[in-house]
Design a protein around this motif. Structure first.
Motif, PDB file in Angstrom:
ATOM      1  N   ILE B  30      24.607 -14.946   6.452  1.00 58.88           N
ATOM      2  CA  ILE B  30      25.221 -16.206   6.904  1.00 58.88           C
ATOM      3  C   ILE B  30      26.419 -15.908   7.797  1.00 58.88           C
ATOM      4  N   GLN B  31      27.213 -14.918   7.398  1.00 59.39           N
ATOM      5  CA  GLN B  31      28.356 -14.542   8.246  1.00 59.39           C
ATOM      6  C   GLN B  31      27.883 -14.182   9.655  1.00 59.39           C
ATOM      7  N   GLY B  32      26.779 -13.421   9.725  1.00 60.75           N
ATOM      8  CA  GLY B  32      26.267 -12.975  11.018  1.00 60.75           C
ATOM      9  C   GLY B  32      25.763 -14.128  11.866  1.00 60.75           C
ATOM     10  N   LEU B  33      25.221 -15.155  11.208  1.00 63.03           N
ATOM     11  CA  LEU B  33      24.591 -16.254  11.954  1.00 63.03           C
ATOM     12  C   LEU B  33      25.565 -17.385  12.266  1.00 63.03           C
ATOM     13  N   MET B  34      26.759 -17.352  11.692  1.00 61.05           N
ATOM     14  CA  MET B  34      27.678 -18.481  11.837  1.00 61.05           C
ATOM     15  C   MET B  34      28.776 -18.225  12.857  1.00 61.05           C
ATOM     16  N   ASP B  35      28.570 -17.248  13.718  1.00 61.51           N
ATOM     17  CA  ASP B  35      29.457 -17.088  14.863  1.00 61.51           C
ATOM     18  C   ASP B  35      30.922 -16.943  14.452  1.00 61.51           C
ATOM     19  N   GLY B  36      31.153 -16.184  13.387  1.00 60.33           N
ATOM     20  CA  GLY B  36      32.531 -15.907  13.007  1.00 60.33           C
ATOM     21  C   GLY B  36      33.186 -16.943  12.130  1.00 60.33           C
ATOM     22  N   GLU B  37      32.480 -18.040  11.800  1.00 54.75           N
ATOM     23  CA  GLU B  37      33.080 -19.084  10.970  1.00 54.75           C
ATOM     24  C   GLU B  37      33.502 -18.552   9.601  1.00 54.75           C
ATOM     25  N   TYR B  38      32.734 -17.619   9.058  1.00 51.60           N
ATOM     26  CA  TYR B  38      33.076 -17.034   7.763  1.00 51.60           C
ATOM     27  C   TYR B  38      33.418 -15.551   7.936  1.00 51.60           C
ATOM     28  N   GLY B  39      34.058 -15.204   9.049  1.00 49.55           N
ATOM     29  CA  GLY B  39      34.409 -13.814   9.315  1.00 49.55           C
ATOM     30  C   GLY B  39      33.178 -13.023   9.735  1.00 49.55           C
ATOM     31  N   ALA B  48      36.555  -0.767   2.360  1.00 42.81           N
ATOM     32  CA  ALA B  48      37.417  -1.895   2.731  1.00 42.81           C
ATOM     33  C   ALA B  48      38.843  -1.657   2.241  1.00 42.81           C
ATOM     34  N   ASP B  49      39.830  -1.904   3.091  1.00 39.11           N
ATOM     35  CA  ASP B  49      41.221  -1.786   2.634  1.00 39.11           C
ATOM     36  C   ASP B  49      41.667  -3.118   2.031  1.00 39.11           C
ATOM     37  N   GLU B  50      42.887  -3.170   1.540  1.00 37.34           N
ATOM     38  CA  GLU B  50      43.404  -4.356   0.846  1.00 37.34           C
ATOM     39  C   GLU B  50      43.344  -5.603   1.739  1.00 37.34           C
ATOM     40  N   ALA B  51      43.752  -5.433   3.006  1.00 37.05           N
ATOM     41  CA  ALA B  51      43.760  -6.571   3.933  1.00 37.05           C
ATOM     42  C   ALA B  51      42.347  -7.089   4.153  1.00 37.05           C
ATOM     43  N   ALA B  52      41.385  -6.194   4.285  1.00 38.44           N
ATOM     44  CA  ALA B  52      40.001  -6.598   4.516  1.00 38.44           C
ATOM     45  C   ALA B  52      39.459  -7.333   3.295  1.00 38.44           C
ATOM     46  N   ARG B  53      39.866  -6.839   2.095  1.00 36.65           N
ATOM     47  CA  ARG B  53      39.397  -7.500   0.874  1.00 36.65           C
ATOM     48  C   ARG B  53      39.948  -8.918   0.763  1.00 36.65           C
ATOM     49  N   ARG B  54      41.235  -9.041   1.109  1.00 34.88           N
ATOM     50  CA  ARG B  54      41.846 -10.379   1.057  1.00 34.88           C
ATOM     51  C   ARG B  54      41.176 -11.325   2.050  1.00 34.88           C
ATOM     52  N   ALA B  55      40.896 -10.791   3.262  1.00 32.94           N
ATOM     53  CA  ALA B  55      40.256 -11.625   4.283  1.00 32.94           C
ATOM     54  C   ALA B  55      38.873 -12.061   3.802  1.00 32.94           C
ATOM     55  N   PHE B  56      38.171 -11.129   3.142  1.00 36.34           N
ATOM     56  CA  PHE B  56      36.837 -11.452   2.656  1.00 36.34           C
ATOM     57  C   PHE B  56      36.908 -12.537   1.577  1.00 36.34           C
ATOM     58  N   ASP B  57      37.848 -12.387   0.628  1.00 37.86           N
ATOM     59  CA  ASP B  57      38.013 -13.394  -0.428  1.00 37.86           C
ATOM     60  C   ASP B  57      38.287 -14.763   0.173  1.00 37.86           C
ATOM     61  N   SER B  58      39.065 -14.780   1.246  1.00 39.30           N
ATOM     62  CA  SER B  58      39.442 -16.053   1.851  1.00 39.30           C
ATOM     63  C   SER B  58      38.225 -16.748   2.481  1.00 39.30           C
ATOM     64  N   VAL B  59      37.415 -15.997   3.236  1.00 35.19           N
ATOM     65  CA  VAL B  59      36.233 -16.648   3.850  1.00 35.19           C
ATOM     66  C   VAL B  59      35.198 -17.015   2.785  1.00 35.19           C
ATOM     67  N   ARG B  60      35.170 -16.240   1.720  1.00 33.41           N
ATOM     68  CA  ARG B  60      34.257 -16.514   0.612  1.00 33.41           C
ATOM     69  C   ARG B  60      34.612 -17.869  -0.027  1.00 33.41           C
ATOM     70  N   ARG B  61      35.949 -18.076  -0.197  1.00 35.12           N
ATOM     71  CA  ARG B  61      36.400 -19.347  -0.766  1.00 35.12           C
ATOM     72  C   ARG B  61      36.080 -20.503   0.174  1.00 35.12           C
ATOM     73  N   LYS B  62      36.236 -20.239   1.472  1.00 33.42           N
ATOM     74  CA  LYS B  62      35.916 -21.277   2.462  1.00 33.42           C
ATOM     75  C   LYS B  62      34.436 -21.672   2.347  1.00 33.42           C
ATOM     76  N   PHE B  63      33.585 -20.676   2.188  1.00 38.15           N
ATOM     77  CA  PHE B  63      32.151 -20.932   2.037  1.00 38.15           C
ATOM     78  C   PHE B  63      31.876 -21.761   0.773  1.00 38.15           C
ATOM     79  N   GLU B  64      32.543 -21.405  -0.325  1.00 33.74           N
ATOM     80  CA  GLU B  64      32.343 -22.160  -1.568  1.00 33.74           C
ATOM     81  C   GLU B  64      32.796 -23.614  -1.415  1.00 33.74           C
ATOM     82  N   ARG B  65      33.923 -23.813  -0.705  1.00 28.11           N
ATOM     83  CA  ARG B  65      34.402 -25.185  -0.463  1.00 28.11           C
ATOM     84  C   ARG B  65      33.376 -25.957   0.365  1.00 28.11           C
ATOM     85  N   ASP B  66      32.819 -25.290   1.365  1.00 28.44           N
ATOM     86  CA  ASP B  66      31.823 -25.962   2.208  1.00 28.44           C
ATOM     87  C   ASP B  66      30.582 -26.337   1.403  1.00 28.44           C
TER      88      ASP B  66
END
Lengths: 327, 358
Positions: B30-39, B48-66
């Motif tokens: 889904i990330q690949g097909l959504m043109d960067g909407e979910y990272g 993955a470093d700490e920053a990458a993990r945080r970024a991933f958690d954030s887009v994951r939450r966005k997906f769950e909200r959607d």
């Protein structure tokens, strides 16, 4: 529903509507979807941008507005996104249910069977999962008018209204407290403040009058047709009066009264009771209003209205023991 | 990452992507097909470093909200497969059958009922499900097969209208109605500050079971956490209200019947043990028996056209008030308690209106 979910539903519905009807004028789409013209154009812009990443640049919804203001869509590219409208949500089904039940309990009493059929058909059109949800919880919101005209009255009035036929009414007028017989030409049925009214040209008074439908004792079709004038929206309720009465309500009703009258007309008294200035046109009507509070409301002023209340009480129910009669 | 896309457009794209796939999609797909909407999908060859993990958690939450937003609109994204299945058969799935309404076939008279009903509810100020009603009607019209749903010159449609513009209002009526409308539909708890009829202000959590408009007043019947019982509240007395935090949807008792609450007459409020009041209506107003005493039971019709009724009262005064306002066209035949109350009220009202001003 949150605004984003609602907008999503609108976008999808716009696509579904174009699927159903083919190209449509912006204005027609707007009116069908309860949107403004600007909202339709913005929605078309949004839909053009629905596409799945760089490898599908063409987008899913091939939609555009042409120079003549027609919205056109090439169906078939959207993977079924809008071939059919979305199922009704719980809220949508509840809203329809409340509306249909209210209409069937009121002006559409004669169509109660059709009303049941509508709700059953809508339920059947939903997927089994949705159907189960709505069936369990559909009756959650109700709209009731305060008055319930008798079924036969509703049926006759509505039929005569539709056919343009004169109808003979026996009517208990609140302004005179008399039952009179008159032939009227129905113009419109309308609700106001929770009461149903028939607006009709009244042969007895030679003027257009509102009739509260719960005070129509009987209605009989006459078989005489008349030509209807052009439709226009009227103020169906009784006109407000120009005289003012001061009515005192006891403390138990004080809160209730304050909620229903403009603050500038309400005066608080030391013992917790309140005095309200109430406009009225008919002394008979306001006397009925006062006694309907079963002793918790008393006319303070004007004196002729106080006399009217007392005189009517004694005439209707006789002089109580220990009462010396009219002073 | 793009973040300016309007939510509705992003949601619709997500729906189209899932419908287009014809197979379950992983979050990385889904990330690949959504043109960067979910990272962008994480690179499997890089830790993955700490920053990458945080970024991933954030887009994951966005997906769950959607996903939750889509569920609100009636579109349910499912997870297909289990740990035992092949990885390529596991993922998010949208079944087209779940998001389509079947054709609705309405007879012309049925369609008239629907349109007239919608126009009635649309004429009520602050009708809490107004937006739902509009959408519902448009959906049904789009689903109606082979029938023109335009109103045309339907004489009934042209000949009546309804406007309920004078409902009693309080400081927060419109907001409270909208919240309570949502709450009865979704069975969510509401926290509210309420002013009782006596002016006492309390805060309580309620589970709203049903909502209705009558006598110009919106009322809500709810299980009240403060009183630990089912109570009726007037919406105009709500001082403030908000969605309560905490657990999900509550259950409404199986035997809950909204009509039993919404159609109660003032003399049916719970004030004292029931009294069966026997009434006689004059011939002149016998035709109004149902309109005035809807719940009353007819016990007979006399040869001179009078109608006898029995009305069950648990709050006698409003019934006595109604009899008084009919100026003798209705008589109380019994029991003595009711007849006595009427006589007492006549005497006190006559005395209060006698002589000089009180």
């Amino acid at each position: 529903m949150t605004p984003a979910a609602r907008e999503l539903a609108r976008l999808q519905l716009l696509v579904a509507t174009l699927y159903r009807h083919g190209a449509m004028r912006v204005e027609d789409l707007a009116s069908r979807l309860s949107m403004t013209r600007g909202e339709v154009l913005a929605a078309v812009d949004r839909l053009q941008l629905v596409h799945g990443g760089d490898d599908s640049p063409a987008g899913y919804v091939d939609i555009d507005v042409d120079a003549t203001g027609m919205v056109e869509m090439t169906p078939g590219l959207d993977q079924g996104l809008g071939r059919r409208p979305l199922p009704l949500t719980q809220g949508e089904y509840t809203a329809l249910c409340a509306a249909v039940r209210a209409a069937a309990a009121g002006p559409l009493a004669a169509l109660a069977t059709e009303a049941d059929a509508v709700l059953a058909r809508l339920e059947q059109a939903q997927s089994p999962a949705v159907r189960d949800r709505v069936r369990r919880h559909r009756e959650r919101v109700a709209i009731g008018a305060d008055n319930r005209p008798a079924d036969p009255v509703w049926r006759t009035v509505r039929a005569c209204l539709e056919r343009g036929e004169e109808v003979e009414l026996e009517y208990l007028a609140a302004s005179s407290d008399e039952v009179t017989r008159r032939t009227v030409r129905p113009i419109e049925v309308g609700g106001r403040n929770g009461f149903w009214y028939l607006v009709a040209w009244c042969g007895l008074r030679g003027a257009e009058r509102p009739f509260r439908l719960d005070r129509v004792v009987s209605a009989r079709p006459t078989g005489r047709r008349f030509a209807r004038g052009p439709a226009r929206t009227r103020d169906v309720g009784a006109p407000p009066g120009s005289r003012m009465a001061t009515v005192r309500f006891d403390r138990d009703l004080a809160g209730w009264v304050r909620e229903r009258h403009p603050p500038e007309r309400v005066r608080d008294l030391a013992d917790g009771s309140v005095e309200v200035r109430v406009p009225f046109a008919s002394a008979v009507w306001i006397a009925g209003f006062v006694v309907s509070h079963a002793g918790r409301a008393v006319v303070v002023d004007p004196p002729d209205l106080r006399d009217e209340v007392r005189r009517r009480l004694l005439a209707a129910f006789g002089a109580p023991e220990g009462d010396g009669g009219t002073p | 990452m793009r973040s300016r896309t309007p939510p509705a457009q992003r949601l619709l794209t997500l729906v189209a992507v899932l419908l287009d796939a014809r197979r379950p999609l992983t979050f990385a797909d889904i990330q690949g097909l959504m043109d960067g909407e979910y990272g962008v999908p994480p690179d499997p060859d890089r830790e993955a470093d700490e920053a990458a993990r945080r970024a991933f958690d954030s887009v994951r939450r966005k997906f769950e909200r959607d996903k939750a937003l889509l569920a609100e609109a009636g579109i349910r994204i499912r997870w297909a497969g289990s740990d035992e299945d092949e990885p390529e058969t596991r993922g998010y799935l949208l079944d087209p059958a779940d998001m389509r309404m079947a054709d609705v076939r309405l007879e012309p008279a049925e369609l008239r009922v629907l349109l007239a009903a919608a126009s009635l509810a649309g004429g009520i100020d602050d009708f809490p499900l107004r937006e739902d009603l509009r959408l519902a009607l448009a959906k049904v019209q789009a689903a109606c097969a082979g029938i023109d749903t335009g109103r045309g010159d339907d004489p009934l449609a042209a000949g009546w209208h309804f406007h309920h513009g004078h409902a009693v209002r309080g400081p927060a009526t419109a907001e409270a109605l909208e919240l309570l409308g949502d709450a009865v539909v979704n069975r969510t708890r509401v926290r509210m500050t309420y002013r009782t009829g006596r002016g006492e202000v309390t805060e309580r959590e309620v589970r709203p079971y049903g909502l209705w408009l009558r006598h110009g007043v919106w009322s809500v019947v709810a299980w009240c956490g403060l009183r630990e019982a089912v109570r009726v509240f007037d919406v105009h007395r709500v001082v403030s209200a908000e969605a309560a935090s905490g657990p999900g949807a509550f259950d409404v008792p199986e035997d809950f019947d909204l009509a039993a609450w919404s159609s109660r007459e003032p003399w049916e409020l719970d004030v004292h043990p029931p009294i069966e009041v026997r009434l006689r209506l004059d011939r002149a107003v016998a035709g109004l028996a149902d309109a005035i005493f809807g719940t009353g039971r007819r016990t007979g019709t006399g040869p001179d056209g009078v109608v006898d009724l029995v009305v069950r009262a648990t709050n006698l005064d409003p019934l006595i008030g109604l009899v008084l306002s009919l100026w003798g066209r209705a008589r109380v035949l019994g029991p003595p308690e009711a007849a006595g109350r009427l006589a007492e009220r006549v005497a006190s009202l006559a005395a209060a209106h006698g002589g000089g001003a009180p």
